[in-house]
Structure formats: C-alpha cells, structure tokens
Write an enzyme that holds these catalytic residues in place. Structure first.
Site, PDB file in Angstrom:
ATOM      1  N   SER A   1       0.840  -1.202   0.000  1.00  0.00           N
ATOM      2  CA  SER A   1       0.000   0.000   0.000  1.00  0.00           C
ATOM      3  C   SER A   1       0.873   1.250   0.000  1.00  0.00           C
ATOM      4  O   SER A   1       0.603   2.222  -0.718  1.00  0.00           O
ATOM      5  CB  SER A   1      -0.908   0.014   1.237  1.00  0.00           C
ATOM      6  OG  SER A   1      -1.656  -1.179   1.299  1.00  0.00           O
TER       7      SER A   1
ATOM      8  N   HIS B   1       1.941 -13.027  -0.363  1.00  0.00           N
ATOM      9  CA  HIS B   1       2.452 -12.662  -1.693  1.00  0.00           C
ATOM     10  C   HIS B   1       3.604 -13.571  -2.129  1.00  0.00           C
ATOM     11  O   HIS B   1       4.025 -14.433  -1.368  1.00  0.00           O
ATOM     12  CB  HIS B   1       2.833 -11.187  -1.700  1.00  0.00           C
ATOM     13  CG  HIS B   1       1.633 -10.312  -1.480  1.00  0.00           C
ATOM     14  ND1 HIS B   1       0.978  -9.652  -2.498  1.00  0.00           N
ATOM     15  CD2 HIS B   1       0.920 -10.049  -0.359  1.00  0.00           C
ATOM     16  CE1 HIS B   1      -0.073  -9.013  -2.007  1.00  0.00           C
ATOM     17  NE2 HIS B   1      -0.117  -9.229  -0.706  1.00  0.00           N
TER      18      HIS B   1
END
Ligand SMILES: Cc1ncc(COP(=O)(O)O)c(C=O)c1O
Length: 503
Positions: free
Chosen positions: A97, A257
């Site tokens: 982010s 991820h």
C-alpha cells in the site's frame, strides 16, 4: 573461558537453524511433502509464509548486528530485486500500500514538466474490482480515480473502456493491478498510454514473476527490444516480467504474496532514473537530500545548497522539497527478503503447478463453475494422451501471451447453480480450507465509496457499466495456489469441492 562475539554469534545462528527446523515445519515449501497434515483438522491456508531456517537465521543475524533501520541488507535487497526484474531501481518500503502511495506521489512532484505532473483534480484511470489500496492513493494525492470495469474471466481491466475514460488535459495516468497474478492486457494499455502520453503504474503486488509477451513489432513500436533477464528469446515475442512495462510498478511482501518479509513492499523504477529520487523523497520525509541512512554527505555539498527561501548553506539533510512520509521498513526485514529472493524461481513455478493441478482436477465441474483464464487466452482444453501439454490454452488473435504465476485460483459460481459463492466459501471454511473473495469486489459498492459519493460526489468518476466488477463481487471466490501447499492438501481441496457440488 569467554567466547569471542563472532564465535557466540555462530553458535546462536547454529542453534537458531536447529530451532527453526524443529519449530517451523508447517511453513516449509509444499514440495517437501513431509509437512504435518490431517484432512479436516489442519487448516489448508489460501496463502501464507513459506520459509526455511535460512530466513530465520537471516532475521536473527541481522537483528544481532542491530543496524535496525534500512541499511546494508536493504541496499543489497533493492539491488537484487532490481536485477531479477531488470529494472533501473527498486526502492524498499514498508508495504504494498505504501508502495502504491509513494509511486503515485512521486508523479506529483514540481520537478516534472507541468503537463506530466499529476495535480489535484487530474484524473487517473483505474479498475473497479480489486484491492482498495490500488485506488486509495489516487484520492490521497487529491486526484480523481476514473473507474473502468473488470472482465470477470480474467479479473483484469476491460481495456475497451479506456477510450471512454480519457479526458484530454485531465487524464494523467493509468494505475491498475495484474489481478491475482494474471497480467492485464499490457499491449493495449501501453498503446493507450503512449497515444495520450500518460504514465503507467503497474500494481504488481500479486504478480511478481508473471510474464507478458508482445509480438516483436508491437513491442519495438513501444520501445521494448529486450526480454527480462534470464527469460529465453523465442524469436517472435519480447517477453518481460509484469512490473517492467510501465513507468513505475509496485510489490507487496506481506505473507500471502510471492515472497515475504512479514510487512514490506517495493517501488520499481522501470526506465527513468529521476523517478527514483522523487519516490525516495516521498518515502523519506519529503527530503531533498538522498543520503542513505547513516550517511551524511553523499552529494559532496551538504552545506553548499541554496534552495527555497532558506539561507545559503542550510544543511541539505534538512531541506524538504515535498510533503513526504516515512515509509521505510527495517533492515532485518530486508535480510529475510534476500533469502526469499533465492527461493523466488521455485515459488513462481510452484504457483503455476498448483493452479494447473486444481484446473485439471476440477475440469469436470464446468457446468457449475466458470474458471479464470489468463489474459489473451480464449479457452482451456483438458489435457489428454493426444494433447499432453501442461497448459492447453487457446489464444486470441493478438499474438500476445501471458504466463501466470497465480496468486490464487479463482472460480465463479455459474448462474442457476444450486448454491452461491458465499455458500461455497462457508463450506470450505467449515472444512478448514482457506478461501477469499476477490478482495473488495466492486469497490464502488464498499461503504467508503458509498459515503464518498454522498460527501464528495465529484471525487471519482465511473466510465461505463460495471457489470463485470459486480459479477466478480457476486459470484467469485479464490482458493490457494501458494508454494506451501502439498499434493495431499490439494487433493483434499479438490475432493471437498467435488463432494460439495455433487454430494
Ligand atoms: C493488488 C494489491 N495491491 C496492493 C496491496 C497492498 O499490499 P500490502 O498489504 O503490503 O499493503 C495488495 C494486498 O494484498 C494487493 O493485493
């Protein structure tokens, strides 16, 4: 007899490895199969940390060195990631982010020519269904997100809506994600960006190691003549990793991820080195100085600058050219990341293999589910003895190809099925099988955007119908493809889905 610090450290690290080998068996790569698993009792996560004693040793060694802030490990990681991708620079930040925020903020700098600079009220084209922090930074920098729809089959942008979203003089950039490890239509998006002189920011958080291939001529027209490092030439295409086609791209290193350092992320500066200085400034308090942590006079004129209305010679370390943040991770995180990078090629392959296993094993359920396809694929044929290819995709006429290292295996429950995607998700959950919806679904339906539409109706725009994003929200879930899955776990997942669909 007292030991030397070095001998003590070696002993600590030896014990650390021993401890980790005993303690963390559940987190080892799935290939090892020796992981403890009892169907229905052990959770099959949709994703998670996959590591061995290498990462734990690296974290402890770096912690013992106690540099703490971004330092030698960070510098090495940034170089190694940039080398792997074949980009000019990679800049570590503390999350994906933050990477999106830093990447977009760097394009607001007054150091860019006015027509390229993103100013408040300018527009950035993005996609409706996905993760919220692909979009939030657009609003956070004072720009206006303009939403286009998703293709429910690929999860990616419906690029035919790009033209309708464009406003001359207002649109400055396109920022979108390669959904769940499926590259978006890079050829169409890049040609659109080139035609209108727009920035492209690829949110590559879910797609590290995926590749996109463009036919040679189209690639050359866009300025691409080389493959990413280590990717073989086929004589007909330029093949590059996602995250290396746009101007900037971003990574997340949160545990689900492709590689992890707990929290973490990166901004990749693909072609234009000055973007690194701008991104670094926004990451590091907005400062004008670019000294690494612990260094004082990299520019050689620390007391020789005259900037703003500051007195000549004001300390460059405390000169600020932007309203910045502090979004740096810690050095021990980078030390973990360096070990993960060594495993990345195996992780990428494991995700492909796991997707393939799920796709083959669920092939009999096409009357109930619509399965995802890689962008540019038009179909998938069940491999047979006559057609033993690992991925029997058929492709559209563009000549473009995608090779997905899947973040997850997405399926949509077809209309008329006796159950909904929520029923399926609940059932899997009850059977301890991790699953997710496509993040926020159609973000425009989220409370935050419903409220924004009331509070500030001009703060975003919708370029066309959002049927695809709604369909994803109403019918799709994904299950895991992550490298920690063993074949026993995958078999359990497949069996549970079959039993649910045909009890
Ligand atoms: C496409 C996409 N972008 C950005 C992010 C944010 O990454 P982070 O959780 O590291 O902030 C995520 C998180 O999963 C994501 O899926």
């Amino acid at each position: 007899m007292s030991q030397s610090p070095q001998a003590l450290k070696s002993e600590i690290l030896r014990l650390t490895r021993e401890y980790s080998a005993l303690m963390h068996t559940a987190n080892r790569p799935g290939l090892e199969e020796a992981k403890p698993f009892t169907p229905g009792e052990t959770t099959v996560p949709y994703a998670g940390r996959v590591f061995t004693e290498d990462e734990v040793e690296a974290a402890v060694a770096s912690t013992l060195d106690f540099w703490l802030t971004l330092g030698p490990e960070g510098e090495a990681f940034e170089k190694e990631l940039a080398q792997f991708l074949g980009v000019k620079h990679s800049l570590l930040v503390n999350s994906g982010s933050s990477a999106n925020l830093v990447a977009l903020s760097s394009l607001t700098t007054h150091k860019l020519p006015p027509q390229k600079r993103i100013q408040p009220g300018d527009e950035v084209i993005t996609v409706a269904a996905g993760f919220p922090t692909t979009v939030a930074p657009i609003l956070q920098i004072g720009a206006v997100p303009v939403f286009i729809d998703n293709d429910p089959t690929t999860g990616n942008a419906r690029v035919e809506q790009l033209a309708a979203a464009y406003v001359p003089g207002k649109t400055k950039a396109v920022m979108m994600a390669h959904t769940l490890g499926n590259p978006f239509d890079v050829g169409a998006v890049l040609e659109f960006c080139k035609a209108h002189d727009l920035w492209l920011i690829e949110d590559n958080c879910d797609a590290l190691g995926c590749t996109y291939s463009l036919p040679l001529e189209r690639a050359a027209a866009l300025g691409f003549t080389e493959n990413s490092p280590g990717l073989p030439a086929d004589g007909t295409h330029i093949t590059r990793y996602t995250g290396t086609w746009g101007d900037l791209s971003t990574q997340s290193f949160y545990p689900p991820h492709h590689l992890t350092m707990g929290e973490g992320g990166a901004v990749n500066i693909v072609h234009r080195p000055p973007l690194k200085t701008y991104a670094e400034s926004f990451r590091d308090w907005g400062r004008d100085c670019w000294c690494a942590s612990g260094k004082d006079n990299t520019c050689g004129k620390r007391f020789g600058w005259k900037l703003g209305e500051l007195p000549a010679g004001y300390d460059h370390k405390y000169i600020y050219s932007h309203l910045g943040y502090n979004l740096k991770p810690l050095d021990p995180q980078a030390a973990i990341g360096r070990q993960q990078l060594k495993k990345l090629p195996a992780f990428i392959e494991a995700r492909k293999k796991n997707w393939e296993t799920l796709r083959r094993s669920l092939a009999g359920l096409e009357d109930i589910f619509d399965f995802s396809l890689p962008t540019h694929a038009t179909g998938w044929t069940t491999p047979s003895t006559l057609n033993p290819q690992p991925s029997a995709f058929s492709w559209d006429s563009t000549g473009c190809r995608t090779d997905c290292s899947w973040f997850g295996f997405m399926l949509r429950v077809r209309p008329g099925s006796p159950f909904s995607h929520t029923d399926l998700a609940r059932h899997l959950d009850e059977h301890k099988i991790g699953n997710r919806m496509l993040f926020g679904g159609n973000l425009l339906r989220q409370p935050v955007f419903v409220q924004l539409a009331k509070d500030r109706p001009d703060s975003f725009r919708v370029a066309g119908s959002m049927h695809g994003a709604d369909e994803i929200m109403n019918t799709a879930i994904f299950i895991g493809t992550y490298p920690g899955l063993t074949s026993t776990m995958l078999a359990y997942v497949v069996e549970t889905i079959h039993r649910f669909v045909r009890p």
